[in-house]
Design a protein around this motif. Sequence first.
Motif, mmCIF file in Angstrom:
data_model
loop_
_atom_site.group_PDB
_atom_site.id
_atom_site.type_symbol
_atom_site.label_atom_id
_atom_site.label_comp_id
_atom_site.label_asym_id
_atom_site.label_seq_id
_atom_site.Cartn_x
_atom_site.Cartn_y
_atom_site.Cartn_z
ATOM 1 N N GLN A 164 -10.766 -31.880 37.852
ATOM 2 C CA GLN A 164 -12.059 -31.210 37.824
ATOM 3 C C GLN A 164 -13.054 -32.322 36.816
ATOM 4 O OE1 GLN A 164 -9.857 -27.809 36.862
ATOM 5 N NE2 GLN A 164 -9.839 -26.957 39.088
ATOM 6 N N GLY B 36 -12.555 -13.149 52.086
ATOM 7 C CA GLY B 36 -10.582 -13.575 50.895
ATOM 8 C C GLY B 36 -10.539 -14.914 51.669
ATOM 9 N N THR B 37 -12.129 -15.833 50.798
ATOM 10 C CA THR B 37 -11.075 -16.874 50.359
ATOM 11 C C THR B 37 -11.068 -17.067 49.227
ATOM 12 O OG1 THR B 37 -13.141 -17.249 51.320
ATOM 13 C CG2 THR B 37 -12.370 -19.037 50.603
ATOM 14 N N PHE C 86 -8.963 -14.988 45.980
ATOM 15 C CA PHE C 86 -8.560 -13.601 45.688
ATOM 16 C C PHE C 86 -8.519 -13.718 44.345
ATOM 17 C CE2 PHE C 86 -3.886 -14.842 44.267
ATOM 18 C CZ PHE C 86 -4.483 -16.215 42.945
ATOM 19 N N LEU C 87 -8.266 -12.287 43.927
ATOM 20 C CA LEU C 87 -8.668 -11.648 42.905
ATOM 21 C C LEU C 87 -9.060 -12.368 41.944
ATOM 22 C CD1 LEU C 87 -9.470 -9.109 41.699
ATOM 23 C CD2 LEU C 87 -6.918 -8.267 41.162
ATOM 24 N N PRO C 88 -7.735 -12.947 41.275
ATOM 25 C CA PRO C 88 -7.935 -13.849 39.881
ATOM 26 C C PRO C 88 -8.815 -14.696 39.730
ATOM 27 C CG PRO C 88 -5.436 -13.587 40.547
ATOM 28 C CD PRO C 88 -6.068 -13.328 41.529
ATOM 29 N N GLN C 89 -9.226 -15.374 40.898
ATOM 30 C CA GLN C 89 -10.128 -16.552 40.948
ATOM 31 C C GLN C 89 -11.577 -16.011 40.647
ATOM 32 O OE1 GLN C 89 -8.468 -17.410 45.295
ATOM 33 N NE2 GLN C 89 -8.573 -19.518 44.317
ATOM 34 N N LEU D 166 2.203 -13.594 43.445
ATOM 35 C CA LEU D 166 1.404 -13.888 43.925
ATOM 36 C C LEU D 166 0.905 -12.508 45.042
ATOM 37 C CD1 LEU D 166 0.947 -17.310 44.060
ATOM 38 C CD2 LEU D 166 -0.133 -16.546 42.635
ATOM 39 N N LEU E 57 -1.126 -9.757 43.589
ATOM 40 C CA LEU E 57 -2.671 -10.539 43.469
ATOM 41 C C LEU E 57 -2.974 -10.199 44.670
ATOM 42 C CD1 LEU E 57 -1.881 -13.010 40.675
ATOM 43 C CD2 LEU E 57 -2.692 -10.896 39.871
ATOM 44 N N TYR F 267 -2.315 -12.652 47.078
ATOM 45 C CA TYR F 267 -2.505 -13.296 47.533
ATOM 46 C C TYR F 267 -2.579 -13.857 48.981
ATOM 47 C CZ TYR F 267 -2.163 -18.583 47.474
ATOM 48 O OH TYR F 267 -1.895 -20.210 47.654
ATOM 49 N N ARG F 268 -3.278 -13.980 49.244
ATOM 50 C CA ARG F 268 -3.214 -14.589 51.183
ATOM 51 C C ARG F 268 -3.314 -15.927 51.940
ATOM 52 N NH1 ARG F 268 -6.218 -9.479 51.564
ATOM 53 N NH2 ARG F 268 -7.789 -11.030 52.172
ATOM 54 N N GLN G 35 -4.641 -18.541 49.777
ATOM 55 C CA GLN G 35 -6.082 -19.767 49.015
ATOM 56 C C GLN G 35 -5.632 -20.375 48.808
ATOM 57 O OE1 GLN G 35 -5.608 -15.953 49.014
ATOM 58 N NE2 GLN G 35 -7.151 -14.682 49.486
ATOM 59 N N ALA G 36 -6.278 -21.432 48.843
ATOM 60 C CA ALA G 36 -6.215 -22.534 47.824
ATOM 61 C C ALA G 36 -6.388 -22.818 46.459
ATOM 62 C CB ALA G 36 -7.575 -23.451 48.297
ATOM 63 N N LEU G 37 -5.517 -22.653 45.385
ATOM 64 C CA LEU G 37 -4.896 -22.322 44.270
ATOM 65 C C LEU G 37 -5.828 -24.035 43.126
ATOM 66 C CD1 LEU G 37 -1.853 -20.696 44.120
ATOM 67 C CD2 LEU G 37 -4.532 -19.342 43.321
ATOM 68 N N SER G 38 -6.509 -23.179 42.126
ATOM 69 C CA SER G 38 -6.959 -24.325 41.610
ATOM 70 C C SER G 38 -5.571 -24.529 40.286
ATOM 71 C CB SER G 38 -8.236 -23.516 40.458
ATOM 72 O OG SER G 38 -7.890 -23.391 39.764
ATOM 73 N N ALA G 39 -5.805 -26.340 39.730
ATOM 74 C CA ALA G 39 -4.809 -26.690 38.530
ATOM 75 C C ALA G 39 -4.523 -25.319 37.639
ATOM 76 C CB ALA G 39 -5.115 -27.449 38.497
ATOM 77 N N LEU H 6 -5.461 -22.073 37.615
ATOM 78 C CA LEU H 6 -4.917 -20.314 37.681
ATOM 79 C C LEU H 6 -3.526 -21.462 37.956
ATOM 80 C CD1 LEU H 6 -6.558 -17.885 38.251
ATOM 81 C CD2 LEU H 6 -6.824 -18.376 40.350
#
Lengths: 842, 249
Positions: free
Chosen positions: A627, A689-690, A692-695, B31, B34, B36-37, B39-43, B45
């Motif tokens: 990152q 929807g790209t 989700f909530l925690p993001q 998930l 939360l 979740y559907r 999506q790409a998850l960052s390290a 998260l």
Amino acid sequence: MATSVTIHAPNDRLRPRRLRVADEHLQAVLDGKEYLLFDGGMGTMLQDAGLKAGACPELLCLTDPHTVTGIHAAYVAAGSEVVTTNTFGANARKLAEGARAEGLVRVPSVAQVFAAAVACAKDAGARYVAADIGPTGALLRPLGTMSFDEAYDLFAEQVRAADAAGADLFVIETMADLLEAKAAVLAAKENSDLPVFCTMTFGEDGRTFLGTTPEVAAVTLSALGVDVLGVNCSLGPADVAPLARRMCAWSTKPVLVQANAGLPRMEDGRTVYDIGPTQYCDAVGDMLDAGVTVLGGCCGTTPAYIAGEKALIEARAGSGAEATERVADGSRPFTVTSAQQLLSLAPGEVGVIGERINPTGKKRLKEALRIGNYDYVMGEAINQEQAGAQVLDVNAGLPEIDEPATLVRLVEGLQGITSLPLQIDSADPVAIEAAVRAYPGKPIINSTNGKQEALDAVLPLARHYGCAIVGLALDEDGIPGTAQGRLEVARRIVDACDQQGIPREDVLIDCLTMAVSTNQQAARAILDAVRLVKRELPGVRTVLGVSNISFGLPYRELLNATFLTAAFEAGLDLAIMNPLSQRFMDAVAAWRVFNGEDLRAQAYIAANAGRTDASAKAEKPSASSEQQEATAVASTPHERVRAAVLQGRGEPVATGVAELLSAGLEPLALVNDVLIPALDEVGALFEKGTFFLPQLMASAEAAKAGFDAVRDATAASDAQPKGAVAICTVKGDIHDIGKNIVKMLLENYGYEVHDVGRDVEPQAFVDEVVRHHIRLAGLSALMTTTVPAMADTIALLREQAPWCKVMVGGAVLNPEYAAMVGADYYARDASEAARIAAEVLG
Amino acid sequence: MRRGRHWRSAATLRIDRTLLPIDAIPRKEVLRYLGYRGQALSAELDARVDGMMARVLEVARPLAALRSYPVAREACCDAPPAVALEGTTLRLTGDDAARHLTGAREVVLFAVTLGAGVDLELRRLALVDAVGQVVFDAAASAAVERVADAAEALVRSYAADKGAFCGWRFSPGYGDLPLEVQPAFLQSLDATRRLGITLTPGNLMVPTKSVTAFVGIHDTVQEGLASSCELCSLADFCALRARGVTCRV
């Protein structure tokens, strides 16, 4: 440092108790000199007699007194001296519920039930009647919805009814929440002069459901002035024994134990307990050896168990109960507690009180307290705890705020994030009482002083609420210049504490630090005063706010730490100081090696092995290389900030913002052209929807780091919030996560958010809106059952704050519901709430 | 190991506060809570989700209380449908409960909770880490369902010992079984004393990560259960499998 104390009308609640004790035997029991035997489980016996689960057992006192009297009589025949009335749940709340469940037209009054219950106990031939008071059945705030005052009122009604009916003592039992126990004990002390027994119930892990240990319970309840304390229910006697032993070690009162007959199980539709009377009494014998002097039983214990206990006591009758061991004044530890934690300092050990939650001279803290945003305060608390503070001083003394209300909210909020005991710091007895009354533990009051009016106003609070107390060595003539003069004031304070019955180890004398820059004799006078107080007033502890010593001189930390070490040598017990100062904490750690408190210097070695003066503190872990690359690719600082917000990484946002500011970008432009567009982009990604909530939330959090950097760089005059929003979860609903998400996002868009909390009374919410003339309100509800409360709140807003727009949201809401309850906007999610705020407030 | 048609009387059910430790939380469920559907998850998260799941296991104190009551045989045809139980004032009202318990002889009630420690932690996180609070809440919701699975497995085992069969668990607040049954439901389990579960005036449970449910005990195999152990969410807690039997035969 001068304190002025307003005198208020004599407070009847605080009158000293004149205990009404039935006879000499009971008095000897209260003195720890004789044994006392209670009865066994009432519920078990009633169920054997055919009582249905879910029925209200207390009503039987009225509908079937013969059965109740019969059970009592069986215990009396087995040897019970005390009969516990069948009133465990006889409070107005549970009686109403029970009567409704049983289809009764009229709910019997608490007084009727207690009158009947006490009559049953007397008819059975009880030597003493213990009025039984169990928990309300509801959990207190902040985890539950019941207020301290509501609980107090329920208990007070029971206390008055029991006293009027002729009970001999109260047994407050099966408490899991120390705060609820405190409400009941205060209700008993303030509405009757009968002795108060109080027991709590613990689990396999040695804590109550709310995390209180036997030590914390023993110290807190002893200080609160119960007459007997102990443990009931919980577990079988073998598992209760170690808990009882732990209580005996810390209680200054006789200890009562009423264990269960082991574990119940269902066999053929019957409840069976796995420990018989013989095995039970073996374990109880061990507890008598450990110092328990009051006995009985709980679930599953029948008269056979009580008869066994009677035999145990009789076998020891010759020797008599060994009075609870009392240690001499001088060697008792100093103790304070929170609901979860005990701080104990043996004589010679030193403690650190964190001073930073005090708005004097702190602009941001002042502002935060004024609008009721406590996040900043919480951060100060966490930092101090991590740095090694053992008690936190809490001060909310600002001329422009409501000190009692603010102090109470601060104290409640702080308990959510730290288990450190608190020191309530105020010159206003009304604020002090408000804060300590509903504090689940034994706090320190900071402070009283040698002025008669201050002693008269504050010492009764310390005694009544069981607090340690700081006494400042000053009086009507100011601060004496000499050590001898301060000792004389201290002596007057300690004499007054002695008269009130406040134990010496709960008294902390502050000999008052003065600046050496104005009077170089000051340091010597302070140190001599500490030494004199410790020598001339045995048992008393000393406390000092240390950093005043260096006022007006450069490189203050060196002077502070050196003075602290000297003060420890003179006999200082607790330092009120900034634990974030490394040099201060180094001095404390070093002193703990010299005074032997840090055994074999283990803590010192662990913290300092390999440390040199040159080495910096541990660096923060760096972000993943992947990152870092991603951020590095974004060339301009503007781009880097945007990328970091999208990735939800706060640190690069803060550094990027700092760069942009130093490059000359206007703070306002930075917010409007960099941070807000990045947040909007995140909102759009969430929409699609790209994300989700925690993001979404992580990005908001990252942006917050940027806003904080902007605010830190902005002078006070430029910090112009975009507008205020009041939000809450409505009355009856305790789900606040959705509301918290909205709060976070709105704050990060730069709005001033007034978070009124969850389960909020409509009027309380409207009051906040009116007080600050807020133009946008947000209401949240998760349950269909609480939607009407939403409508009520909106109706009240329309009436009293017609200027205010209303948005609503929550799991059960939809646009139709929103219209139905009369809202202006429906916010499907937090991102939508931010758009609505932009529309209404700009 | 063949079980007869006649109910045995030897079966016992431990009814006290029972520790039901769980050692894992299904990540997929967390998930799902939360939203979740895929999506790409960052390290970061990813690590946060793992961290909060671990934190839930650390602060949760999973407890259960169970108790069985015989179904009362009472004439109840014109009244609104309800299943009455012997030995308790609790009536399981509504069509759903009645349908669910058709033919049941006995009902096992249970309550499970993660304890107040989880609520205290949620409150702490609300003040210091809003993202963490949301993730922790989802992990705790998934965890309390796991504890309910563990409790339900105890009921299956109890039923099997009796030579009987279970239906699937059903909770107040589902279908037309109203939350108004909660006071009597919790009292029938002595759940406030044993587990520390209390109710708000709106009959919501506190600690919030708590579940109440009932399971019917029947003479015959019930529809609607997992068709194989591989699909059964109780498999990790099943005492029957260890003995080489299943709850379906």
